[in-house]
Motif scaffolding. Sequence first.
Motif, PDB file in Angstrom:
ATOM      1  N   LYS A  55       1.083  -1.421   0.259  1.00 35.89           N
ATOM      2  CA  LYS A  55      -0.014   0.017  -0.178  1.00 35.89           C
ATOM      3  C   LYS A  55       0.901   1.698  -0.111  1.00 35.89           C
ATOM      4  O   LYS A  55       0.023   2.231  -0.758  1.00 35.89           O
ATOM      5  N   ASN A  56       1.969   0.950   0.878  1.00 42.74           N
ATOM      6  CA  ASN A  56       2.757   2.509   1.087  1.00 42.74           C
ATOM      7  C   ASN A  56       4.005   2.677  -0.454  1.00 42.74           C
ATOM      8  O   ASN A  56       5.033   3.230   0.092  1.00 42.74           O
ATOM      9  N   LYS A  57       3.639   1.826  -1.340  1.00 40.36           N
ATOM     10  CA  LYS A  57       4.652   1.730  -2.297  1.00 40.36           C
ATOM     11  C   LYS A  57       4.954   3.125  -2.703  1.00 40.36           C
ATOM     12  O   LYS A  57       3.441   2.658  -3.730  1.00 40.36           O
ATOM     13  N   SER A  58       5.600   3.569  -3.586  1.00 39.09           N
ATOM     14  CA  SER A  58       5.773   4.485  -4.433  1.00 39.09           C
ATOM     15  C   SER A  58       4.723   4.101  -5.892  1.00 39.09           C
ATOM     16  O   SER A  58       5.194   3.478  -6.107  1.00 39.09           O
ATOM     17  N   PHE A  59       4.566   5.373  -6.569  1.00 37.67           N
ATOM     18  CA  PHE A  59       4.309   5.330  -7.750  1.00 37.67           C
ATOM     19  C   PHE A  59       5.538   4.734  -8.417  1.00 37.67           C
ATOM     20  O   PHE A  59       5.558   3.716  -9.840  1.00 37.67           O
ATOM     21  N   GLU A  60       6.915   5.251  -8.877  1.00 37.48           N
ATOM     22  CA  GLU A  60       7.925   4.700  -9.296  1.00 37.48           C
ATOM     23  C   GLU A  60       8.532   3.300  -8.780  1.00 37.48           C
ATOM     24  O   GLU A  60       8.759   2.658  -9.474  1.00 37.48           O
ATOM     25  N   GLU A  61       8.199   3.225  -7.263  1.00 38.24           N
ATOM     26  CA  GLU A  61       8.409   0.803  -7.234  1.00 38.24           C
ATOM     27  C   GLU A  61       7.500   0.598  -7.980  1.00 38.24           C
ATOM     28  O   GLU A  61       8.054  -0.085  -8.343  1.00 38.24           O
ATOM     29  N   LEU A  62       5.715   0.787  -7.921  1.00 43.71           N
ATOM     30  CA  LEU A  62       5.049  -0.191  -8.518  1.00 43.71           C
ATOM     31  C   LEU A  62       5.627   0.244 -10.334  1.00 43.71           C
ATOM     32  O   LEU A  62       5.213  -0.919 -11.024  1.00 43.71           O
ATOM     33  N   LEU A  63       6.125   1.477 -10.697  1.00 42.74           N
ATOM     34  CA  LEU A  63       6.288   1.436 -12.117  1.00 42.74           C
ATOM     35  C   LEU A  63       7.189   0.208 -12.385  1.00 42.74           C
ATOM     36  O   LEU A  63       7.728  -0.553 -13.164  1.00 42.74           O
ATOM     37  N   ASN A  64       8.546   0.101 -12.121  1.00 43.23           N
ATOM     38  CA  ASN A  64       9.940  -0.140 -11.813  1.00 43.23           C
ATOM     39  C   ASN A  64       9.357  -1.533 -11.810  1.00 43.23           C
ATOM     40  O   ASN A  64       9.889  -2.514 -12.316  1.00 43.23           O
ATOM     41  N   GLU A  65       8.406  -2.500 -10.717  1.00 43.31           N
ATOM     42  CA  GLU A  65       7.683  -3.173 -11.051  1.00 43.31           C
ATOM     43  C   GLU A  65       7.366  -4.102 -12.194  1.00 43.31           C
ATOM     44  O   GLU A  65       7.737  -5.140 -12.655  1.00 43.31           O
ATOM     45  N   ARG A  66       6.185  -3.421 -12.536  1.00 46.60           N
ATOM     46  CA  ARG A  66       6.086  -3.318 -14.293  1.00 46.60           C
ATOM     47  C   ARG A  66       6.549  -2.810 -15.134  1.00 46.60           C
ATOM     48  O   ARG A  66       6.693  -4.601 -16.161  1.00 46.60           O
ATOM     49  N   GLU A  67       7.301  -2.991 -14.643  1.00 48.17           N
ATOM     50  CA  GLU A  67       8.936  -2.753 -16.701  1.00 48.17           C
ATOM     51  C   GLU A  67       9.193  -4.222 -15.863  1.00 48.17           C
ATOM     52  O   GLU A  67       9.153  -4.239 -16.662  1.00 48.17           O
ATOM     53  N   CYS A  68       9.631  -4.096 -15.112  1.00 46.45           N
ATOM     54  CA  CYS A  68      10.697  -4.926 -14.794  1.00 46.45           C
ATOM     55  C   CYS A  68      10.011  -6.988 -15.031  1.00 46.45           C
ATOM     56  O   CYS A  68      10.404  -7.674 -16.302  1.00 46.45           O
ATOM     57  N   ASN A  69       8.650  -6.635 -14.707  1.00 48.58           N
ATOM     58  CA  ASN A  69       8.103  -8.230 -15.695  1.00 48.58           C
ATOM     59  C   ASN A  69       8.115  -8.093 -16.494  1.00 48.58           C
ATOM     60  O   ASN A  69       7.497  -8.853 -17.098  1.00 48.58           O
ATOM     61  N   ILE A  70       7.478  -6.807 -17.292  1.00 46.61           N
ATOM     62  CA  ILE A  70       7.332  -6.782 -18.734  1.00 46.61           C
ATOM     63  C   ILE A  70       8.293  -6.464 -19.317  1.00 46.61           C
ATOM     64  O   ILE A  70       8.796  -7.779 -21.210  1.00 46.61           O
ATOM     65  N   ASN A  71       9.929  -6.383 -19.045  1.00 43.62           N
ATOM     66  CA  ASN A  71      10.855  -7.394 -19.410  1.00 43.62           C
ATOM     67  C   ASN A  71      11.143  -8.605 -19.761  1.00 43.62           C
ATOM     68  O   ASN A  71      12.282  -8.665 -20.640  1.00 43.62           O
ATOM     69  N   CYS A  72      10.620  -9.017 -19.023  1.00 42.98           N
ATOM     70  CA  CYS A  72      11.070 -10.734 -18.489  1.00 42.98           C
ATOM     71  C   CYS A  72      10.060 -10.893 -18.964  1.00 42.98           C
ATOM     72  O   CYS A  72      10.600 -12.421 -20.065  1.00 42.98           O
ATOM     73  N   VAL A  73       8.414 -11.222 -19.196  1.00 45.75           N
ATOM     74  CA  VAL A  73       8.105 -11.468 -20.543  1.00 45.75           C
ATOM     75  C   VAL A  73       8.486 -11.067 -21.798  1.00 45.75           C
ATOM     76  O   VAL A  73       8.087 -12.255 -23.111  1.00 45.75           O
TER      77      VAL A  73
END
Length: 90
Positions: A55-73
Amino acid sequence: MKKQKSADKHQLKDGLQSDIKAKLMEMKSQLKEEDEKRQEREKAEQIRKKKEIEKNKSFEELLNERECNINCVSKECVRFLTHTVFYLIE
């Protein structure tokens, strides 16, 4: 008379042993129940902490996680497509 006293002592000893055994068994079940409750509380606390962190993750952290998942896929897709193309060419 002596035999009677001996028998009485024996009965008293057996009675005390069974009482002690019953109390020990009750204590054992109580300890087991307390341990199970403690484990449940710890698990609930871990879940709560994990949700709080998410809940307390910043938008940047969430974006980085999403980019990592997208890059892996994406990398997996590229490998698959590359192998498929080479297979089709052969």
